[in-house]
Scaffold this motif. Structure first.
Motif, PDB file in Angstrom:
ATOM      1  N   HIS A 247      34.720  37.486  73.220  1.00  0.00           N
ATOM      2  CA  HIS A 247      35.365  37.179  74.498  1.00  0.00           C
ATOM      3  C   HIS A 247      36.795  36.697  74.260  1.00  0.00           C
ATOM      4  O   HIS A 247      37.754  37.154  74.919  1.00  0.00           O
ATOM      5  N   LEU A 248      36.975  35.802  73.311  1.00  0.00           N
ATOM      6  CA  LEU A 248      38.309  35.313  72.952  1.00  0.00           C
ATOM      7  C   LEU A 248      39.176  36.451  72.416  1.00  0.00           C
ATOM      8  O   LEU A 248      40.338  36.604  72.823  1.00  0.00           O
ATOM      9  N   THR A 249      38.629  37.252  71.505  1.00  0.00           N
ATOM     10  CA  THR A 249      39.402  38.332  70.885  1.00  0.00           C
ATOM     11  C   THR A 249      39.886  39.332  71.928  1.00  0.00           C
ATOM     12  O   THR A 249      41.030  39.804  71.884  1.00  0.00           O
ATOM     13  N   ARG A 250      39.031  39.668  72.885  1.00  0.00           N
ATOM     14  CA  ARG A 250      39.400  40.625  73.925  1.00  0.00           C
ATOM     15  C   ARG A 250      40.566  40.103  74.771  1.00  0.00           C
ATOM     16  O   ARG A 250      41.543  40.817  75.018  1.00  0.00           O
ATOM     17  N   HIS A 251      40.489  38.840  75.199  1.00  0.00           N
ATOM     18  CA  HIS A 251      41.566  38.272  76.012  1.00  0.00           C
ATOM     19  C   HIS A 251      42.834  38.073  75.188  1.00  0.00           C
ATOM     20  O   HIS A 251      43.952  38.218  75.713  1.00  0.00           O
ATOM     21  N   PHE A 252      42.701  37.732  73.911  1.00  0.00           N
ATOM     22  CA  PHE A 252      43.861  37.533  73.038  1.00  0.00           C
ATOM     23  C   PHE A 252      44.677  38.826  72.956  1.00  0.00           C
ATOM     24  O   PHE A 252      45.902  38.823  73.101  1.00  0.00           O
ATOM     25  N   LEU A 258      48.287  41.698  70.147  1.00  0.00           N
ATOM     26  CA  LEU A 258      47.891  41.637  68.742  1.00  0.00           C
ATOM     27  C   LEU A 258      46.494  41.040  68.657  1.00  0.00           C
ATOM     28  O   LEU A 258      46.112  40.241  69.507  1.00  0.00           O
ATOM     29  N   SER A 259      45.753  41.391  67.615  1.00  0.00           N
ATOM     30  CA  SER A 259      44.476  40.724  67.400  1.00  0.00           C
ATOM     31  C   SER A 259      44.725  39.317  66.869  1.00  0.00           C
ATOM     32  O   SER A 259      45.784  39.041  66.284  1.00  0.00           O
TER      33      SER A 259
END
Length: 271
Positions: A247-252, A258-259
């Motif tokens: 969830h965090l990675t998708r919004h980031f 950038l990842s």
């Protein structure tokens, strides 16, 4: 959202300010994937051609002009030729400009590029070398000049429909206090004293994004701080209010282009 790390790409962040994020960077090719954030991104191309997709078109920034990307507008970034591009950028929260603008809708610069000399001069103080730290009063003066120049350069006349700035500011303060926990529009309605749909409209006009996006961005800001402190991605996600690491990675990625892993490698590479 993964890419090979380039030995030639770098990014530096200015230390010391509690209000603004200032960066300087170089990319030899692809810089950022499509993303959006809830701040103005105001910048200066120092060398090369800085190309970006913005509002259904491909723009090209050259040295001598000013980039003004409006909050929550989707954009990316890449080199316009084989020489790469070198630039500086300052990210300005609309909440910093609203006390100066007096609770008016945010100024909008068409196409994300401006040759207006007033805007160039007003942004110069914030886009000076990162080796030059900003004194608090210098920073406040620069924000005032920037707000006035944005309003003048936009040339947009807004209608007379009233916005409830105090109510929106109460909602924004409540989000800042409780961003780690789930919030509802009904709760913001109660806190602000403004009906939820009028509040939602006013919030977008005053701060350039929706209440939920504003909440998400505050979580991501805290996540970046914790990642730089050495905390693991899964723990950071739960700590700041995301359901899990994905969830965090998708919004980031949607916000910064950038990842988290690539962003963190660029920060460490410049230390």
């Amino acid at each position: 959202m993964t890419r090979p790390a380039s030995a030639f790409d770098w990014m530096s962040r200015a230390p010391g300010s509690s209000k603004l994020e200032r960066i300087e960077a170089f990319f030899g090719g692809q810089g950022y994937d499509l993303h959006r954030h809830d701040t103005y991104a105001i910048g200066r191309t120092l060398a090369g051609v800085q190309s970006f997709h913005y509002r259904r078109g491909l723009r090209h920034s050259l040295p001598g002009g000013t980039l003004v990307l409006h909050p929550d507008e989707v954009h990316d970034g890449q080199a316009g030729d084989e020489s790469g591009f070198h630039y500086r950028m300052v990210y300005v929260e609309p909440a910093l400009l609203q006390p100066i603008l007096g609770g008016k809708p945010l100024p909008f610069i068409r196409d994300g590029l401006s040759s207006d000399p007033r805007l160039f001069a007003a942004s110069q103080g914030l886009l000076q070398s990162l080796d030059c730290p900003l004194d608090p009063l210098e920073e406040d003066d620069a924000l005032f000049d920037l707000a006035m120049a944005l309003a003048a350069a936009s040339g947009t006349r807004h209608g007379r429909k009233a916005l409830d700035y105090p109510a929106a500011e109460r909602a924004r303060a409540h989000i800042l206090e409780g961003f780690r926990h789930p919030l509802s529009l009904a709760e913001l309605e109660r806190v602000s004293g403004r009906d939820r749909w009028s509040l939602s409209r006013d919030f977008r006009a005053l701060y350039g994004t929706s209440p939920y996006r504003y909440l998400t961005l505050r979580r991501l800001e805290q996540a970046r701080h914790l990642l730089l402190g050495g905390f693991g991605l899964a723990d950071v996600a739960v700590t700041v209010g995301f359901s899990d690491q994905s969830h965090l990675t998708r919004h980031f990625g949607k916000t910064y282009g950038l990842s988290p892993a690539y962003w963190l490698r660029m920060q460490k590479a410049n230390r």
